[in-house]
Design a protein around this motif. Structure first.
Motif, PDB file in Angstrom:
ATOM      1  N   MET A   1       0.880  -1.356   0.240  1.00 43.53           N
ATOM      2  CA  MET A   1       0.076  -0.224  -0.049  1.00 43.53           C
ATOM      3  C   MET A   1       1.148   0.942   0.202  1.00 43.53           C
ATOM      4  SD  MET A   1      -2.553   1.786  -0.189  1.00 43.53           S
ATOM      5  CE  MET A   1      -4.045   0.859   0.795  1.00 43.53           C
ATOM      6  N   VAL A   2       0.780   2.146  -0.777  1.00 44.23           N
ATOM      7  CA  VAL A   2       1.820   2.912  -1.291  1.00 44.23           C
ATOM      8  C   VAL A   2       0.813   4.671  -1.113  1.00 44.23           C
ATOM      9  CG1 VAL A   2       2.862   4.546  -2.820  1.00 44.23           C
ATOM     10  CG2 VAL A   2       3.039   2.451  -2.535  1.00 44.23           C
ATOM     11  N   ILE A   3       1.172   4.739   0.129  1.00 45.42           N
ATOM     12  CA  ILE A   3      -0.248   6.661   0.535  1.00 45.42           C
ATOM     13  C   ILE A   3       0.420   7.727  -0.328  1.00 45.42           C
ATOM     14  CG2 ILE A   3      -1.648   7.492   1.950  1.00 45.42           C
ATOM     15  CD1 ILE A   3      -1.992   5.278   3.638  1.00 45.42           C
ATOM     16  N   GLU A   4       0.559   8.179  -0.608  1.00 47.66           N
ATOM     17  CA  GLU A   4       1.026   9.412  -1.896  1.00 47.66           C
ATOM     18  C   GLU A   4       0.842  11.179  -1.185  1.00 47.66           C
ATOM     19  OE1 GLU A   4       3.571  10.171  -4.082  1.00 47.66           O
ATOM     20  OE2 GLU A   4       3.353   8.282  -5.292  1.00 47.66           O
ATOM     21  N   ASP A   5       1.239  11.917  -0.175  1.00 49.93           N
ATOM     22  CA  ASP A   5       1.225  13.053   0.634  1.00 49.93           C
ATOM     23  C   ASP A   5      -0.180  11.945   1.751  1.00 49.93           C
ATOM     24  OD1 ASP A   5       1.870  15.164  -1.157  1.00 49.93           O
ATOM     25  OD2 ASP A   5       0.255  14.313  -2.807  1.00 49.93           O
ATOM     26  N   ALA A   6       0.903  11.394   2.436  1.00 48.22           N
ATOM     27  CA  ALA A   6       0.386  10.931   3.711  1.00 48.22           C
ATOM     28  C   ALA A   6      -0.446  12.081   4.720  1.00 48.22           C
ATOM     29  CB  ALA A   6       1.332   9.526   3.771  1.00 48.22           C
ATOM     30  N   ASP A   7       1.292  13.267   5.064  1.00 48.01           N
ATOM     31  CA  ASP A   7       0.388  14.257   6.238  1.00 48.01           C
ATOM     32  C   ASP A   7      -0.345  14.517   5.734  1.00 48.01           C
ATOM     33  OD1 ASP A   7       1.556  17.021   4.119  1.00 48.01           O
ATOM     34  OD2 ASP A   7       2.520  14.902   4.144  1.00 48.01           O
ATOM     35  N   ARG A   8      -1.228  14.368   4.546  1.00 44.97           N
ATOM     36  CA  ARG A   8      -2.522  15.262   4.325  1.00 44.97           C
ATOM     37  C   ARG A   8      -3.865  14.276   5.193  1.00 44.97           C
ATOM     38  NH1 ARG A   8      -2.355  19.619   1.862  1.00 44.97           N
ATOM     39  NH2 ARG A   8      -0.618  20.009   0.818  1.00 44.97           N
TER      40      ARG A   8
ATOM     41  N   VAL B   1       3.481   1.969   2.798  1.00 40.01           N
ATOM     42  CA  VAL B   1       4.654   3.012   2.561  1.00 40.01           C
ATOM     43  C   VAL B   1       4.389   4.222   2.137  1.00 40.01           C
ATOM     44  CG1 VAL B   1       6.380   3.975   0.733  1.00 40.01           C
ATOM     45  CG2 VAL B   1       6.480   1.699   1.102  1.00 40.01           C
ATOM     46  N   LEU B   2       4.732   5.071   3.417  1.00 36.78           N
ATOM     47  CA  LEU B   2       4.058   6.942   3.580  1.00 36.78           C
ATOM     48  C   LEU B   2       4.908   7.610   2.767  1.00 36.78           C
ATOM     49  CD1 LEU B   2       3.210   6.104   7.383  1.00 36.78           C
ATOM     50  CD2 LEU B   2       1.756   5.759   5.487  1.00 36.78           C
ATOM     51  N   LEU B   3       4.473   7.864   1.637  1.00 36.32           N
ATOM     52  CA  LEU B   3       5.542   9.209   1.026  1.00 36.32           C
ATOM     53  C   LEU B   3       4.854  10.607   1.527  1.00 36.32           C
ATOM     54  CD1 LEU B   3       5.312   7.873  -2.615  1.00 36.32           C
ATOM     55  CD2 LEU B   3       7.297   8.924  -1.357  1.00 36.32           C
ATOM     56  N   SER B   4       6.241  11.153   1.529  1.00 39.37           N
ATOM     57  CA  SER B   4       5.666  12.731   2.649  1.00 39.37           C
ATOM     58  C   SER B   4       6.340  13.327   2.479  1.00 39.37           C
ATOM     59  CB  SER B   4       5.181  12.680   3.507  1.00 39.37           C
ATOM     60  OG  SER B   4       5.013  14.047   4.303  1.00 39.37           O
ATOM     61  N   SER B   5       6.787  14.574   1.926  1.00 41.58           N
ATOM     62  CA  SER B   5       7.925  15.972   2.052  1.00 41.58           C
ATOM     63  C   SER B   5       7.399  16.798   2.883  1.00 41.58           C
ATOM     64  CB  SER B   5       7.995  16.153   0.374  1.00 41.58           C
ATOM     65  OG  SER B   5       6.983  16.700  -0.121  1.00 41.58           O
ATOM     66  N   ASN B   6       6.443  16.933   3.726  1.00 48.55           N
ATOM     67  CA  ASN B   6       6.293  17.455   4.544  1.00 48.55           C
ATOM     68  C   ASN B   6       7.764  17.356   5.619  1.00 48.55           C
ATOM     69  OD1 ASN B   6       5.498  18.809   7.290  1.00 48.55           O
ATOM     70  ND2 ASN B   6       3.899  19.110   6.511  1.00 48.55           N
ATOM     71  N   ARG B   7       8.108  17.802   6.462  1.00 48.55           N
ATOM     72  CA  ARG B   7       9.506  18.208   7.021  1.00 48.55           C
ATOM     73  C   ARG B   7       8.940  18.446   8.733  1.00 48.55           C
ATOM     74  NH1 ARG B   7      12.636  14.711   4.806  1.00 48.55           N
ATOM     75  NH2 ARG B   7      14.333  14.768   6.569  1.00 48.55           N
ATOM     76  N   ALA B   8       8.282  18.754   8.772  1.00 46.32           N
ATOM     77  CA  ALA B   8       7.792  20.005  10.601  1.00 46.32           C
ATOM     78  C   ALA B   8       7.430  18.017  11.244  1.00 46.32           C
ATOM     79  CB  ALA B   8       6.750  20.029  10.284  1.00 46.32           C
ATOM     80  N   GLU B   9       8.913  18.514  12.070  1.00 45.90           N
ATOM     81  CA  GLU B   9       9.092  17.766  13.228  1.00 45.90           C
ATOM     82  C   GLU B   9       7.926  17.137  13.957  1.00 45.90           C
ATOM     83  OE1 GLU B   9      10.467  15.359  15.536  1.00 45.90           O
ATOM     84  OE2 GLU B   9      11.944  16.322  14.368  1.00 45.90           O
ATOM     85  N   SER B  10       6.335  17.476  14.028  1.00 42.47           N
ATOM     86  CA  SER B  10       5.469  17.396  14.600  1.00 42.47           C
ATOM     87  C   SER B  10       4.131  15.956  13.609  1.00 42.47           C
ATOM     88  CB  SER B  10       4.574  17.702  14.656  1.00 42.47           C
ATOM     89  OG  SER B  10       4.477  19.215  13.369  1.00 42.47           O
ATOM     90  N   THR B  11       5.099  16.463  12.276  1.00 47.80           N
ATOM     91  CA  THR B  11       3.854  15.504  11.258  1.00 47.80           C
ATOM     92  C   THR B  11       5.140  14.011  11.093  1.00 47.80           C
ATOM     93  OG1 THR B  11       3.911  17.561   9.813  1.00 47.80           O
ATOM     94  CG2 THR B  11       3.364  15.414   8.546  1.00 47.80           C
ATOM     95  N   ARG B  12       6.354  14.717  10.956  1.00 54.94           N
ATOM     96  CA  ARG B  12       6.805  13.223  10.940  1.00 54.94           C
ATOM     97  C   ARG B  12       6.506  12.316  12.189  1.00 54.94           C
ATOM     98  NH1 ARG B  12      10.251  13.223   7.034  1.00 54.94           N
ATOM     99  NH2 ARG B  12      11.251  12.208   7.328  1.00 54.94           N
TER     100      ARG B  12
END
Ligand code: ADP
Ligand code: MG
Length: 688
Positions: A555-562, A585-596
């Motif tokens: 299962m690949v999830i794009e923009d997982a932070d959404r 696999v969670l894909l996310s380019s959001n680097r915010a500490e809380s999100t990660r």
């Protein structure tokens, strides 16, 4: 105003409300002064002027007091453009003020006088500037100098108008009846009603506002609990067919596997309900893959044993088909007839299906909303099962239960949900239901391995997809939105799927499914995937609930932070259903500490309840009340803040009150009773 305002005064009698506004107010559910007083701000803005200008943040709305240092001057830039400018000061800073095309300002701001200003400060070099600020003379404050409520609005209704109406309505805020008994208020340190209604609209300080909010939230949760408890009690007076024959072994012996302890426990709880001449109303909660369907099937078997039919309602056509298939496999060896009824069937198919139901030939009917449409008659409906009920309103559930017919008996109800929410909250959301939890997965499952990656690993991910497909496995790729109209640039199933199909995986079979397709189209793609005719399925969250393809291993999830944690967990539950090691696999380019940190929770555990607790900590229970269509009364305040402690207190208080006055019949509880009745407007018969 000729007559004094009362709670029943229509808003059209207030100044500033003509026919057009009256109509717009009605859209907000506001008809009378009482409605208006119960229309709470959704937020507050700090417009107190306690800070020096030099301490204020830039680029966001701020309020401050300043002295006009010089006469304001107007200069004409060009035709249609004039600037009126001047300086204002406090002890700490100078601000350069510019008004565009408002030359009358010159006479409105008197040098040497102090005003309150409201606007956004910016910096240009070392100059502080502000453009077109609101301003008011000190002591004449309407918009500045305090905590300003922000109301939810609609077209034609401004915040100013609501504020002005609230000022007029406040004349009778002392008429609102106190619903909370005094000893209870004292025990839980709750502010009196009059204080609360005044302070919520016209806060005099942050502390007192908090006191008001706490009291009103408590009241809301308290009344909700009371109403739900009364509803539950009322069920005791309803009749249902008692399923006295309880040969569960005949069912379990026919299964290709043995039930887990948790499944057995849930089944025993349900069976005990079914044996009573009172309708069962049970929520069967279990993580994805925990095996709820088998328990539901066992209940349908008990119904059949006792000469009753069952109906299972699924939220989508796809799920209905899948359930029909699974349940046929489980139940036909026991001599049961399972049938399917969905909206997309032809008129003739539907008619034949109905005939089989009416003749009693069908033991279990599986369907979508089509089951609710009127012409469907059951010979002897005894059990209603709904899957993922938060997609159904309570009303719809009631519509089907009303079909039981015959001698005033009601069918038993079993609700299945894979949303693992903590018990107290579950009881609130699902209201008058008893709860069984399957907190154990069937043996032999390998936990799904979960990874969080960034864009830099995308190529490796694609290689991995190709490798799994080469081994005969299938892959889900989920995106948050349907098409590129989406301004945030989230991966869109349509375009992204096309790109994957033509450029990235021209060698693989790629299908696309999303909510805007016609049901037929959607079904065709999903069926092809289920049949193994596609390697990759690109989709939006339409596959979130219940789809069962054991061969899917990634299962690949794009923009997982959404996505919310619980939703991600649901999505992940689509894989790991077969014998193969599966991955998420969670894909996310959001680097915010809380999100990660949030997303990492998912990598470290597969326990749905743990994840739900975490989700709850982050988002608060408001989210559960706010966004879901659970058909319960809408809470106004409790959705603003996540306070589980308050919920527990309100529940404890409700228990105490009902112990002394089980039906809320006491004279001194009359206002409380009315409030509960109002909250459960749809369930008028709550006290009957
Ligand atoms: P969910 O709770 O998500 O609806 P399902 O009822 O779809 O779960 O069950 C998931 C899978 O596990 C199904 O393929 C089902 O046949 C299988 N299953 C259910 N219970 C057991 C069990 N006790 N032992 C082995 N497999 C089981
Ligand atoms: Mg299921």
């Amino acid at each position: 105003m000729d007559e004094p305002i009362t709670l029943r005064t229509p808003l059209s009698a207030l100044s500033g409300v003509g026919p057009a506004r009256q109509k717009a107010l009605l859209k907000l559910g506001l008809e009378t002064v009482a409605d208006l007083l119960a229309y709470f701000p959704r937020d507050y803005e700090d417009r107190t002027v306690q800070h020096d200008i030099s301490a204020l943040p830039l680029e966001e709305p701020v309020c401050f007091a300043a002295l006009v240092a010089e006469p304001f001057r107007t200069s004409y830039i060009r035709r249609g453009m004039e600037l009126t400018q001047g300086r204002i000061v406090d002890g700490t800073s100078t601000v350069y003020v510019t008004f565009f095309n408002q030359s009358y300002i010159r006479s409105a701001l008197t040098p040497g006088e102090t005003y309150h200003f409201y606007g956004r400060l910016t910096r240009n070099g070392n100059r502080l500037q502000i453009s077109n600020p609101h301003f008011e003379k000190e002591g004449e404050n309407r918009l500045t100098g305090g905590i300003m409520p922000v109301y939810p609005l609609t077209a034609g209704i401004t915040g100013h108008l609501i504020a002005s109406l609230q000022r007029q309505a406040s004349a009778c805020s002392d008429q609102v009846l106190e619903t909370l008994p005094e000893d209870l208020r004292r025990a839980y340190a709750l502010a009196p009603v009059e204080f609360a209604y005044r302070e919520i609209h016209f806060p005099t300080g942050w502390d007192s506002l908090e006191k008001a909010r706490r009291r009103l939230m408590f009241e809301e949760l308290f009344c909700l609990t009371l109403g739900l408890t009364l509803l539950r009690g009322r069920r005791g007076t309803q009749k249902a067919a008692a399923f006295v024959r309880q040969d569960i072994d005949a069912f379990t012996n026919a299964l290709p596997f043995s039930l887990t302890d948790a499944q057995l426990r849930s089944l025993r709880e349900a069976a005990a309900d079914l044996a009573k001449p009172v309708p069962m109303n049970r929520l069967l909660q279990g993580d994805v893959g925990s095996g709820k369907t088998v328990v539901a099937a066992a209940c349908a078997w008990l119904a059949k044993e006792n000469g009753r039919q069952s109906a299972l309602m699924a939220p989508t056509e796809l799920l209905a088909r899948q359930h029909a298939r699974t349940l046929t496999d489980l139940l036909s060896p026991l001599g049961m007839t399972v049938d399917l009824l969905t909206g997309s069937m032809t008129a003739k198919q539907k008619r034949l299906c109905r005939e089989r139901l009416e003749s009693g030939e069908t033991d279990l009917i599986v369907g979508t909303h089509a089951l609710l449409s009127d012409p469907v008659d059951f010979a002897r409906l005894g059990l209603v099962i709904t899957d993922e009920q938060h997609r159904f309103g309570v009303d719809q559930r009631a519509a089907l239960t009303a079909k039981a017919g015959g001698e005033g008996a009601r069918p038993h109800v079993l609700v299945m949900s894979a949303t693992p929410i903590p018990r107290t909250l579950a009881l609130m959301i699902y209201g008058d239901l008893d709860l069984s939890v399957i907190d154990q997965l069937p043996p032999g499952r390998t936990p799904v391995e979960t990874f969080l990656i960034g864009e830099d690993k995308r190529q490796r991910l694609y290689d991995f997809v190709r490798k799994l497909a080469g081994q005969g496995r299938q892959v889900y790729i989920v995106c948050p939105a349907v098409d590129q109209e989406d301004p945030e640039g989230m991966k869109a199933a349509e375009q992204y799927g096309h790109k994957l199909r033509t450029q990235v995986f021209p060698d693989l079979r790629v299908g696309i499914v999303h909510g805007r397709q016609k049901p037929k189209e959607k079904n065709a793609v999903m069926s092809a995937f289920a049949a193994g005719e596609l390697d990759v399925l690109v989709s939006t969250t339409v596959i979130e609930v219940g789809v069962d393809v054991p061969n899917a291993a990634l299962m690949v999830i794009e923009d997982a932070d959404r996505f919310g944690l619980s939703q991600l967990h649901q999505l992940r539950g689509r894989v790991g259903r077969g014998k193969h090691q599966s991955y998420c696999v969670l894909l996310s380019s959001n680097r915010a500490e809380s999100t990660r940190r949030r997303l990492k929770t998912l990598c470290s555990t597969t326990d749905g309840f743990l994840i739900a607790e975490e989700d709850l900590k982050i988002r608060g229970p408001g989210d559960f009340f706010g966004s879901r269509q659970h058909g319960l009364p809408q809470l106004k305040l409790a959705s603003l803040e996540g306070d589980m402690r308050l919920l527990h207190q309100a529940q404890a208080a409700a228990r105490e009150v009902l112990r002394e006055d089980p039906d809320l019949r006491r004279e001194d509880h009359a206002p409380l009773r009315k409030r509960v009745e109002d909250l459960f407007r749809e369930n008028r018969d709550i006290f009957n």
